[in-house]
Design a protein around this motif. Structure first.
Motif, short mmCIF file in Angstrom:
data_model
loop_
_atom_site.label_atom_id
_atom_site.label_comp_id
_atom_site.label_asym_id
_atom_site.label_seq_id
_atom_site.Cartn_x
_atom_site.Cartn_y
_atom_site.Cartn_z
N UNK A 164 0.84 -1.20 0.00
CA UNK A 164 0.00 0.00 0.00
C UNK A 164 0.87 1.25 0.00
N UNK A 165 1.96 1.20 0.76
CA UNK A 165 2.84 2.37 0.79
C UNK A 165 3.47 2.60 -0.58
N UNK A 166 3.84 1.50 -1.23
CA UNK A 166 4.47 1.61 -2.55
C UNK A 166 3.49 2.21 -3.56
N UNK A 167 2.27 1.69 -3.55
CA UNK A 167 1.26 2.18 -4.50
C UNK A 167 0.97 3.66 -4.24
N UNK A 168 0.86 3.98 -2.96
CA UNK A 168 0.58 5.35 -2.57
C UNK A 168 1.71 6.26 -3.05
N UNK A 169 2.91 5.79 -2.86
CA UNK A 169 4.09 6.57 -3.25
C UNK A 169 4.10 6.80 -4.76
N UNK A 170 3.85 5.72 -5.49
CA UNK A 170 3.87 5.83 -6.96
C UNK A 170 2.80 6.82 -7.41
N UNK A 171 1.62 6.66 -6.80
CA UNK A 171 0.51 7.53 -7.18
C UNK A 171 0.83 8.99 -6.86
N UNK A 214 5.75 14.17 1.55
CA UNK A 214 4.63 13.23 1.55
C UNK A 214 5.06 11.92 2.18
N UNK A 215 6.28 11.49 1.86
CA UNK A 215 6.75 10.23 2.43
C UNK A 215 6.83 10.35 3.95
N UNK A 216 7.44 11.46 4.42
CA UNK A 216 7.65 11.59 5.86
C UNK A 216 6.36 11.85 6.63
N UNK A 217 5.50 12.66 6.05
CA UNK A 217 4.32 13.05 6.82
C UNK A 217 3.07 12.23 6.53
N UNK A 218 3.08 11.50 5.45
CA UNK A 218 1.87 10.73 5.14
C UNK A 218 2.16 9.24 5.03
N UNK A 222 4.90 7.26 5.74
CA UNK A 222 5.47 6.54 6.88
C UNK A 222 4.45 6.45 8.03
N UNK A 223 3.79 7.57 8.40
CA UNK A 223 2.76 7.43 9.43
C UNK A 223 1.68 6.41 9.07
N UNK A 224 1.29 6.40 7.80
CA UNK A 224 0.28 5.42 7.38
C UNK A 224 0.80 4.01 7.61
N UNK A 225 2.06 3.81 7.26
CA UNK A 225 2.69 2.50 7.48
C UNK A 225 2.61 2.12 8.94
N UNK A 226 2.95 3.09 9.81
CA UNK A 226 2.93 2.80 11.24
C UNK A 226 1.52 2.51 11.73
N UNK A 227 0.57 3.24 11.19
CA UNK A 227 -0.82 3.02 11.61
C UNK A 227 -1.25 1.61 11.23
N UNK A 228 -0.85 1.18 10.04
CA UNK A 228 -1.21 -0.18 9.61
C UNK A 228 -0.56 -1.21 10.54
N UNK A 229 0.73 -0.97 10.86
CA UNK A 229 1.43 -1.91 11.75
C UNK A 229 0.76 -1.91 13.12
N UNK A 230 0.40 -0.73 13.61
CA UNK A 230 -0.27 -0.64 14.90
C UNK A 230 -1.59 -1.41 14.86
N UNK A 231 -2.31 -1.24 13.75
CA UNK A 231 -3.56 -1.97 13.57
C UNK A 231 -3.31 -3.47 13.64
N UNK A 232 -2.23 -3.89 13.01
CA UNK A 232 -1.87 -5.31 13.03
C UNK A 232 -1.60 -5.79 14.44
N UNK A 233 -0.87 -4.94 15.21
CA UNK A 233 -0.56 -5.32 16.59
C UNK A 233 -1.85 -5.45 17.39
#
Lengths: 452, 332
Positions: free
Chosen positions: A23-30, A189-193, A195-206
């Motif tokens: 998802x992060x990759x797709x988001x980044x590409x987009x 965008x990477x730093x503020x959107x 990466x935080x999104x990545x962390x939120x997903x990981x947190x969700x997983x936890x």
């Protein structure tokens, strides 16, 4: 064994890592694509705007660079993020104006000149990488002589030759947009959107892992440990019911099953125990022992054993053993067993075989294996002078050592055909005297401390 | 050219200056003979009136029209004070109109849409004749002081020629931008029935849609009608249209001889010099009759048919039905 928890955490993490990465990759590409699109639009609009500026046209027709000051000021006002890297306005042969932003490390000479255009309506754009490593997008557009488009159309419709109605090119404008700001925006965008999104997903997983552990893994683990206890024979354990879902239902059913099992086990045990009690009563009847001797001795033995710290499970076996202590006497003929007179040496020989008989009788019964100690060994003595095997000291099972004391004590306390019951003091004396020879001194010590 | 024009108009200004001097000196005579002078003044009005020609830009068609006008004026004894060229530039137009205002012209001929628009705005009291305005209905060119000559042949004439060449029961395709040519097409829709033709309409909104519109329509039509719509007629789209027409043996029909020279089959259009001549006739009527300030919008007097014989050969069209006509120009 890999536990469910480990597996669960591993797979969920793997899944999250894959989902997260994708998802992060797709988001980044987009995002990149979108930013680039905006960037291109900006470049195209800036260059088109400048090309349509009247003052620019005048500057080109009269070769007056000074005329460009105001239009360029206007252009720079539009370029809020300072993305314009360089600017070049030429009239085809000579360059009228050349400008570059000081922070960019580029040589104007190495930038290609644009003088020919295929499509006159839209700006041409090109990606340029300079020798110093700067990446720029070059937007170029021709500047046409100012005309009135309706008249232009009229000329096209009315003039004798269509091909002749070509607009006169005054010059060319080239604008280079630096990609520095674009990259900065992408990094932002990477730093503020992203990466935080990545962390939120990981947190969700936890969180998911935690809830799975809390509601599925933990109940299963508890059930596993309870099952183990039940397998060991403890049917009193129950599983905590924490939810009303399938796991809760399972726990409930498990508890019901355990309860049913416990009840039928208790019934069975009761049936055995009453049977054993029946046997002991039958023995008492035949033996013409003092009324209730067996029950009394059993009670006392249990009490003493408890005081000595014998475990609860053991007590059950001790009770059974005590109840059946003289079962071997079934094998002694009535003539010897019920003889009122003193027994002869041969008769004693036979009489002393009753522990052996008890062993033979009870050993095939698995259920009573652990209860064998008392029937088999209650005539052994501490100094090794007992029978049937002449065991010594601690070789004699503790249950048998305890029972020996209570048995003798009760015998001394009861009337016998050949002697009356001894008074309490005499009995204590006798027991004390036999400590270390007949009885285990430790058992005697504890026995005498207790009040009978 | 402008400088030439200024040179040309310097002399009349000088004459006018002398006239003013004379007027000051003769003020007493006028007072006495006021009633008698009016008639001769009226008689000389047509010959000495200040007529000005303003062309939007310098193209051959406009020059031809203005030459026709000049010739007509010469015959009718109308003197033309000046001819201006706006070079297709509004700013230039404004500058020139300021200059013209000082001349106080009696009548202005505006050639082209730019000239017509500026003149209409700047001279609300002077009779104006406009011509050579493509698709003039699109522009707000009506007024009590405005007379115009259409630069397109009437739709009826166009379809009459079409029927003459191809016969009845044909499907006529037209690609147009409704915001620009909606009126022409709806007018044509009424006219086609009279000629037993069918109109197949295809609306587009931008130049880029021409190719796809053409593709969707080309199999359903027998002839393509190219109307002067700036969304449809561009250099690129015309190439595409001609290619498709050639490939599908589709006759193309338009209102401009220039487009025929570019590759269309046939056009019916006003003769530019005749338009100028017609304008001079209108000018005479207006000058002789100051009470009349407008004659409305006129259809062009003289039409000519232009045929591209190369295109006719390529798509296999028999031109014999038109051979007898005298107003036909064959190209090349």
């Amino acid at each position: 064994m890999i536990s469910i928890r480990t597996k669960l955490i591993f797979f969920i993490f793997l899944l999250i890592a894959i989902v997260d990465a994708f998802s992060c990759l797709l988001f980044l590409i987009h995002t990149k694509r979108q930013q680039k699109e905006v960037f291109k639009k900006l470049g195209a609009s800036l260059v088109t705007l400048l090309a349509q500026d009247n003052e620019v046209k005048q500057a080109l027709s009269y070769e007056q660079p000074a005329f460009l000051d105001i239009p360029i000021k206007r252009l720079k006002a539009l370029d809020r993020e300072k993305e314009i890297g360089y600017l070049r306005i030429s009239n085809g042969q000579t360059v009228i104006l050349e400008e570059k932003t000081p922070f960019l490390n580029i040589q104007m000479e190495e930038l290609p000149h644009r003088n020919l255009f295929q499509n006159q309506d839209s700006p041409l754009y090109n990606r340029i990488i300079t020798s110093s490593g700067e990446v720029l997008y070059d937007f170029s557009i021709p500047v046409f002589e100012k005309t009135f488009s309706e008249e232009e159309f009229a000329a096209q419709i009315l003039s004798e030759d269509l091909a002749k109605t070509k607009q006169h090119v005054l010059g060319f404008i080239q604008i280079g947009l630096s990609t520095r700001k674009l990259n900065e925006k992408i990094y932002k965008t990477i730093y503020y959107v992203i990466i935080p999104t990545g962390f939120i997903i990981i947190f969700g997983g936890i969180c998911i892992t935690f809830f799975l552990r809390r509601y599925i893994v933990s109940p299963i683990r508890q059930m596993a440990s309870v099952t183990l206890d039940i397998a060991k024979g403890d049917l009193t354990r129950t599983v905590n019911i924490r939810s009303n879902d399938e796991i809760g239902q399972l726990s409930l059913n498990f508890n019901k099953m355990t309860k049913a099992l416990g009840e039928s086990y208790a019934e069975l045990t009761l049936a055995y125990d009453t049977t054993i009690e029946g046997w002991s009563r039958a023995l008492d009847l035949r033996d013409k022992e003092t009324e209730g001797h067996t029950l009394r001795v059993t009670e006392m033995t249990l009490k003493l054993a408890q005081t000595l710290g014998v475990k609860k499970e053991e007590l059950t076996h001790i009770r059974r053993g005590a109840l059946l202590h003289d079962i071997g006497k079934m094998g002694i003929p009535d003539s010897i067993l019920l003889k009122p007179d003193e027994l002869t040496e041969e008769e004693w020989q036979i009489m002393r075989k009753h522990p052996e008989y008890a062993y033979q009788l009870l050993s095939p019964i698995t259920y009573l294996h652990k209860a064998l100690d008392i029937p088999y060994c209650h005539h052994e003595k501490w100094d090794g002078s007992g029978y049937p095997r002449g065991l010594k000291g601690e070789q004699i099972p503790l249950a048998a050592r305890i029972f020996a004391v209570t048995d003798v004590w009760d015998a001394l306390h009861s009337d016998r055909p050949y002697r009356p019951a001894l008074p309490k003091g005499k009995a204590i004396e006798y027991i004390q005297a036999q400590s270390g020879t007949h009885f285990d001194p430790h058992v005697v010590k504890v026995f005498l401390k207790m009040s009978w | 050219m402008v400088q030439k024009c200024y040179k040309f108009c310097a002399l009349p200004i000088f004459i006018r200056f002398l006239f003013i001097l004379k007027f000051v000196f003769c003020i007493q005579i006028l007072e006495v003979t006021a009633g008698e002078i009016i008639t001769p003044l009226r008689n000389t009005h047509a010959s000495e009136s200040a007529v000005i020609v303003i062309r939007s830009q310098q193209i051959a068609a406009y020059e031809e029209t203005s030459r026709g006008f000049e010739e007509g004026c010469r015959e009718k004894n109308i003197s033309i004070k000046a001819i201006y060229d706006l070079k297709g530039d509004i700013e230039e137009g404004k500058r020139i109109t300021q200059h013209i205002k000082r001349d106080k012209p009696n009548l202005i001929l505006a050639v082209g849409v730019l000239a017509a628009t500026i003149v209409k705005e700047q001279f609300p009291d002077i009779p104006i004749i406009f011509c050579m305005v493509i698709n003039h209905e699109r522009f707000n060119l009506r007024g009590t002081n405005i007379t115009g000559i259409s630069s397109e042949a009437p739709v009826e004439n166009q379809f009459a020629i079409l029927k003459e060449l191809l016969g009845a029961d044909k499907r006529v395709g037209v690609i147009y931008d409704p915001s620009k040519s909606g009126k022409i097409v709806s007018e044509a829709a009424l006219v086609v029935e009279k000629f037993k033709l069918n109109l197949v309409k295809k609306e587009i909104a931008s130049e880029n849609e021409v190719a796809s519109a053409l593709k969707s329509i080309v199999k359903k039509i027998d002839v393509l009608w190219i109307i002067p719509d700036s969304t449809v007629v561009t250099k690129n789209s015309l190439d595409a249209i001609f290619q498709a027409a050639e490939k599908n043996h589709l006759p193309t029909f338009c209102t401009s001889s220039a487009i025929v020279k570019g590759g269309a089959l046939i056009s019916i259009s006003p003769d530019y010099a005749s338009t100028g001549l017609q304008a001079s006739q209108i000018a005479q009527k207006l000058l002789n009759n100051p009470a009349t300030t407008t004659l409305g919008i006129k259809q062009p007097d003289k039409l000519k048919i232009t045929v591209n014989t190369t295109t006719a050969k390529t798509i296999g069209i028999d031109l014999s039905p038109l051979r007898s006509r005298t107003d036909i120009v064959l190209y090349p």
